[in-house]
Scaffold this motif. Structure first.
Motif, mmCIF file in Angstrom:
data_model
loop_
_atom_site.group_PDB
_atom_site.id
_atom_site.type_symbol
_atom_site.label_atom_id
_atom_site.label_comp_id
_atom_site.label_asym_id
_atom_site.label_seq_id
_atom_site.Cartn_x
_atom_site.Cartn_y
_atom_site.Cartn_z
ATOM 1 N N ALA A 182 0.815 -1.290 -0.194
ATOM 2 C CA ALA A 182 0.082 -0.035 -0.025
ATOM 3 C C ALA A 182 0.821 1.256 -0.086
ATOM 4 O O ALA A 182 0.484 2.542 -0.161
ATOM 5 C CB ALA A 182 -0.903 0.099 1.117
ATOM 6 N N GLY A 183 2.288 1.028 0.148
ATOM 7 C CA GLY A 183 3.010 2.389 0.143
ATOM 8 C C GLY A 183 3.365 2.783 -1.348
ATOM 9 O O GLY A 183 2.708 2.140 -2.483
ATOM 10 N N SER A 184 4.056 3.873 -1.473
ATOM 11 C CA SER A 184 4.042 4.454 -2.707
ATOM 12 C C SER A 184 4.806 3.416 -3.668
ATOM 13 O O SER A 184 4.333 3.416 -4.963
ATOM 14 C CB SER A 184 4.892 5.857 -2.691
ATOM 15 O OG SER A 184 6.116 5.392 -2.392
ATOM 16 N N VAL A 185 5.982 2.793 -3.250
ATOM 17 C CA VAL A 185 6.778 1.907 -4.283
ATOM 18 C C VAL A 185 5.899 0.804 -4.368
ATOM 19 O O VAL A 185 5.736 0.031 -5.688
ATOM 20 C CB VAL A 185 7.914 1.707 -3.629
ATOM 21 C CG1 VAL A 185 8.746 0.509 -4.499
ATOM 22 C CG2 VAL A 185 8.793 2.918 -3.538
ATOM 23 N N GLY A 186 5.240 0.323 -3.264
ATOM 24 C CA GLY A 186 4.537 -1.147 -3.634
ATOM 25 C C GLY A 186 3.374 -0.829 -4.311
ATOM 26 O O GLY A 186 2.791 -1.888 -5.226
ATOM 27 N N SER A 187 2.474 0.216 -4.314
ATOM 28 C CA SER A 187 1.447 0.644 -5.321
ATOM 29 C C SER A 187 2.046 0.703 -6.721
ATOM 30 O O SER A 187 1.145 0.122 -7.608
ATOM 31 C CB SER A 187 0.965 1.903 -4.902
ATOM 32 O OG SER A 187 0.287 1.913 -3.297
ATOM 33 N N ALA A 188 3.089 1.240 -7.031
ATOM 34 C CA ALA A 188 3.695 1.275 -8.282
ATOM 35 C C ALA A 188 3.893 -0.287 -8.627
ATOM 36 O O ALA A 188 3.824 -0.520 -9.943
ATOM 37 C CB ALA A 188 4.850 2.090 -8.393
ATOM 38 N N ALA A 189 4.322 -1.020 -8.040
ATOM 39 C CA ALA A 189 4.836 -2.387 -8.295
ATOM 40 C C ALA A 189 3.498 -3.059 -8.686
ATOM 41 O O ALA A 189 3.518 -3.964 -9.592
ATOM 42 C CB ALA A 189 5.662 -3.033 -7.154
ATOM 43 N N ILE A 190 2.565 -3.071 -7.841
ATOM 44 C CA ILE A 190 1.115 -3.791 -8.093
ATOM 45 C C ILE A 190 0.849 -3.505 -9.603
ATOM 46 O O ILE A 190 0.447 -4.266 -10.411
ATOM 47 C CB ILE A 190 0.204 -3.170 -7.074
ATOM 48 C CG1 ILE A 190 0.225 -3.870 -5.941
ATOM 49 C CG2 ILE A 190 -1.418 -3.927 -7.634
ATOM 50 C CD1 ILE A 190 -0.826 -3.344 -4.681
ATOM 51 N N GLY A 198 -5.425 -3.456 -8.342
ATOM 52 C CA GLY A 198 -5.311 -4.629 -9.055
ATOM 53 C C GLY A 198 -4.824 -6.131 -8.332
ATOM 54 O O GLY A 198 -4.747 -7.036 -9.083
ATOM 55 N N ALA A 199 -4.531 -5.974 -7.043
ATOM 56 C CA ALA A 199 -4.129 -7.165 -6.400
ATOM 57 C C ALA A 199 -5.062 -8.189 -6.395
ATOM 58 O O ALA A 199 -6.116 -7.977 -6.023
ATOM 59 C CB ALA A 199 -3.612 -6.846 -4.946
ATOM 60 N N ASP A 200 -4.672 -9.244 -6.814
ATOM 61 C CA ASP A 200 -5.560 -10.637 -6.609
ATOM 62 C C ASP A 200 -6.018 -11.146 -5.412
ATOM 63 O O ASP A 200 -6.984 -11.296 -4.925
ATOM 64 C CB ASP A 200 -5.145 -11.567 -7.588
ATOM 65 C CG ASP A 200 -4.908 -11.432 -9.013
ATOM 66 O OD1 ASP A 200 -5.809 -11.480 -9.753
ATOM 67 O OD2 ASP A 200 -3.797 -10.981 -9.245
ATOM 68 N N ILE A 201 -4.896 -10.979 -4.660
ATOM 69 C CA ILE A 201 -4.951 -11.330 -3.203
ATOM 70 C C ILE A 201 -4.476 -10.456 -2.200
ATOM 71 O O ILE A 201 -3.275 -10.027 -2.559
ATOM 72 C CB ILE A 201 -4.362 -12.901 -2.755
ATOM 73 C CG1 ILE A 201 -4.950 -13.700 -3.641
ATOM 74 C CG2 ILE A 201 -4.457 -13.184 -1.354
ATOM 75 C CD1 ILE A 201 -4.451 -15.182 -3.715
ATOM 76 N N LYS A 256 -5.646 -0.476 4.085
ATOM 77 C CA LYS A 256 -4.503 -0.673 3.143
ATOM 78 C C LYS A 256 -4.797 -2.009 2.140
ATOM 79 O O LYS A 256 -4.402 -1.839 0.652
ATOM 80 C CB LYS A 256 -3.249 -0.731 3.831
ATOM 81 C CG LYS A 256 -3.030 0.479 4.670
ATOM 82 C CD LYS A 256 -1.655 0.573 5.122
ATOM 83 C CE LYS A 256 -1.081 1.648 5.841
ATOM 84 N NZ LYS A 256 0.220 1.633 6.347
ATOM 85 N N LEU A 257 -5.455 -2.902 2.660
ATOM 86 C CA LEU A 257 -5.639 -3.949 1.740
ATOM 87 C C LEU A 257 -6.776 -3.770 0.681
ATOM 88 O O LEU A 257 -6.773 -4.080 -0.635
ATOM 89 C CB LEU A 257 -6.360 -5.308 2.558
ATOM 90 C CG LEU A 257 -5.320 -5.681 3.750
ATOM 91 C CD1 LEU A 257 -5.801 -7.108 4.265
ATOM 92 C CD2 LEU A 257 -4.217 -6.090 3.057
ATOM 93 N N ASP A 258 -7.564 -2.985 1.102
ATOM 94 C CA ASP A 258 -8.504 -2.459 0.283
ATOM 95 C C ASP A 258 -8.103 -1.598 -1.106
ATOM 96 O O ASP A 258 -8.202 -1.536 -2.213
ATOM 97 C CB ASP A 258 -9.832 -1.564 0.811
ATOM 98 C CG ASP A 258 -10.577 -2.287 1.799
ATOM 99 O OD1 ASP A 258 -10.812 -3.593 1.544
ATOM 100 O OD2 ASP A 258 -11.139 -1.806 2.554
ATOM 101 N N TRP A 259 -7.030 -0.754 -0.506
ATOM 102 C CA TRP A 259 -6.330 0.126 -1.646
ATOM 103 C C TRP A 259 -5.567 -0.895 -2.581
ATOM 104 O O TRP A 259 -5.455 -0.698 -3.682
ATOM 105 C CB TRP A 259 -5.283 0.838 -0.617
ATOM 106 C CG TRP A 259 -4.190 1.725 -1.344
ATOM 107 C CD1 TRP A 259 -3.041 1.381 -1.872
ATOM 108 C CD2 TRP A 259 -4.259 3.091 -2.153
ATOM 109 N NE1 TRP A 259 -2.315 2.316 -2.587
ATOM 110 C CE2 TRP A 259 -3.389 3.322 -2.936
ATOM 111 C CE3 TRP A 259 -5.459 3.797 -2.221
ATOM 112 C CZ2 TRP A 259 -3.121 4.478 -3.323
ATOM 113 C CZ3 TRP A 259 -5.548 5.034 -2.652
ATOM 114 C CH2 TRP A 259 -4.115 5.321 -3.445
ATOM 115 N N CYS A 260 -4.801 -1.932 -2.113
ATOM 116 C CA CYS A 260 -4.078 -2.946 -2.839
ATOM 117 C C CYS A 260 -5.110 -3.572 -3.875
ATOM 118 O O CYS A 260 -4.777 -3.549 -5.266
ATOM 119 C CB CYS A 260 -3.527 -3.845 -1.858
ATOM 120 S SG CYS A 260 -2.253 -3.357 -1.089
#
Length: 352
Positions: free
Chosen positions: A159-167, A194-197, A186-190
C-alpha cells in the motif's frame, strides 16, 4: 546599493528529532545553480520514507550539515540553468535535489543526471508521483526480475508508494499479485490497484496464503521493500528458481549496513537474489564510483528509457499514479509524521 537576494520558504532543521518538533518554516535565499546544475521552481513535493532519516538522524549514507531541508524528490519547472545544461530551460521535470536533500522548499538545485522531463499534459498531482516509486518498481520487476505474464508476484508493503507502483506494473505485465499490508483499509487500496489477493501480515500468515494460492509451489517473485522483518518468511514463500528482489529495509534500516543474511539459508532456497539502488550516474561518474568504491550505479540512459515508458503508460491509461493524499506546504511536518506512523497509502504530495 546592494540588491537584496530573492527569498523562498523552506522547511529546515537545526537538530534531529521528530518532524513536528524540529522542522521549522524559514525564509532563506533562493539558491543559484552552479555549472552543470538546474534551479527548479518546485510545484510538487513527493514524500519518501527515506526523508524521515534526514529528520530523525537515522541510518543514512551521508549526513548533511545543519541547517538543511530534507526532501529527496521534487517536481517542478526549470527556471535557471548552470553552464552546460541550458537545454533544460523551461522544462517540467521530476528530479532528485543535489545530495538527496533540499526538496522541502520552493526552489531546489538538481543535477541533470537525476532529472527527467514530464510532459505538461500530465497534471499535478499525478506528475509529481512518477519518479521514485515507478522507477524503483520498474528496476525491480522489469530490469532485474524480468517478470512474465502468468507469474505470481508477492509484494510487501504494497500500500506504500513503491508497493502501489509495483502492483500496477506487475498487473500490466500480466502477472498475478499477492499483496501484503498492515491494515484492512490498506488491503482495500491494494485490491483497487489490481492485487488478486491481499493479506494483513499482522493477523494472517502470508506464507500459508502463498502456498495455498500457488499449490505449495511458492511465488515466482518476491518484491521486498521491508527487509529484515519479512525476509525469512519470504524465503519460505518463494518457488524454486524464483527471484527475490531486495528493494529496501524499512522495518529496520540499521541492517542496511550490517551482516544479517545467512549464506546457507540463501543457498538452500535455490533462487536468484536481485538488488536495486535507485541512483543514476553518467558514464564518467559510474566509472569513478566503480573504481573508488566498487559500486554499480544505474546508467542515466536507462533512467531516460524507464521514464519514457512510465510516461507512455500513464498517457495511454494503462497505469494511473497512485496518489493517496495531497497536502499544503504548511502541512509538511505533520504529514511526514503520518508517513512515519504508517498512516498513509500510495504517494503523498505536498503542493507549495
Amino acid at each position: 546599493m546592494i540588491k537584496a537576494s530573492a527569498q523562498m520558504r523552506a522547511w529546515r532543521l537545526h537538530a534531529y528529532g521528530q518532524p513536528v518538533d524540529v522542522l521549522k518554516l524559514e525564509h532563506i535565499d533562493i539558491p543559484e545553480p552552479g555549472d552543470g546544475e538546474l534551479q527548479v521552481k518546485v510545484l510538487g513535493i513527493p514524500f519518501n520514507l527515506n526523508d524521515l532519516e534526514r529528520v530523525t538522524g537515522g541510518n543514512m549514507m551521508v549526513r548533511p550539515e545543519f541547517p538543511y531541508s530534507p526532501g529527496m524528490e521534487v517536481m517542478g519547472l526549470v527556471e535557471k540553468c548552470g553552464k552546460g545544461c541550458e537545454s533544460w530551460q523551461g522544462k517540467h521535470v521530476v528530479a532528485m535535489p543535489a545530495g538527496a536533500h533540499g526538496g522541502y522548499a520552493e526552489y531546489a538545485i538538481c543535477p541533470p543526471v537525476s532529472a527527467f522531463e514530464v510532459p505538461k499534459e500530465i497534471p499535478l498531482p499525478d506528475a509529481a508521483a512518477l519518479y521514485f516509486p515507478y522507477h524503483l518498481a520498474w528496476l525491480g520487476l522489469i530490469e532485474r526480475a524480468k517478470v512474465q505474464a502468468g507469474e505470481t508476484v508477492l509484494i510487501h508493503a504494497a500500500a506504500g508508494s513503491v508497493g502501489s507502483a509495483a502492483i500496477q506494473l506487475a498487473v500490466n505485465a500480466g502477472a498475478r499479485v499477492i499483496a501484503t499490508a498492515g491494515a484492512d483499509e490498506k488491503l482495500d487500496w491494494c485490491r483497487k490497484l489490481g492485487a488478486d489477493i491481499a493479506v494483513n501480515y499482522h493477523s494472517d500468515d502470508f506464507v500459508a496464503v502463498v502456498k495455498e494460492a500457488t499449490g505449495k509451489k511458492g511465488v515466482d517473485i518476491v518484491f521486498d521493500t521491508v527487509g529484515e522483518a519479512v525476509m525469512e518468511q519470504s524465503l519460505g514463500a518463494i518457488a524454486y528458481n524464483g527471484r527475490y528482489i531486495m528493494m529496501g529495509f524499512s522495518s529496520d534500516k540499521t541492517v542496511a549496513d550490517e551482516k544479517f543474511l545467512v549464506p546457507r539459508r540463501l543457498a538452500l532456497s535455490n533462487i536468484s537474489l536481485c538488488t536495486v539502488m535507485l541512483a543514476y550516474a553518467d558514464e564518467a561518474m559510474s566509472d569513478f564510483l566503480k573504481d573508488a568504491m566498487g559500486w554499480n550505479f544505474v546508467p542515466a540512459a536507462l533512467g531516460e528509457k524507464i521514464n519514457s515508458i512510465i510516461v507512455s503508460l500513464v498517457q495511454n491509461g494503462e497505469i494511473k499514479p497512485a496518489i493517496g493524499r495531497v497536502v499544503g506546504f504548511e502541512d509538511i511536518p505533520r504529514t511526514l509524521q503520518d508517513l512515519a506512523d504508517r498512516k498513509t497509502v500510495g504517494k503523498v504530495i505536498a503542493i507549495p
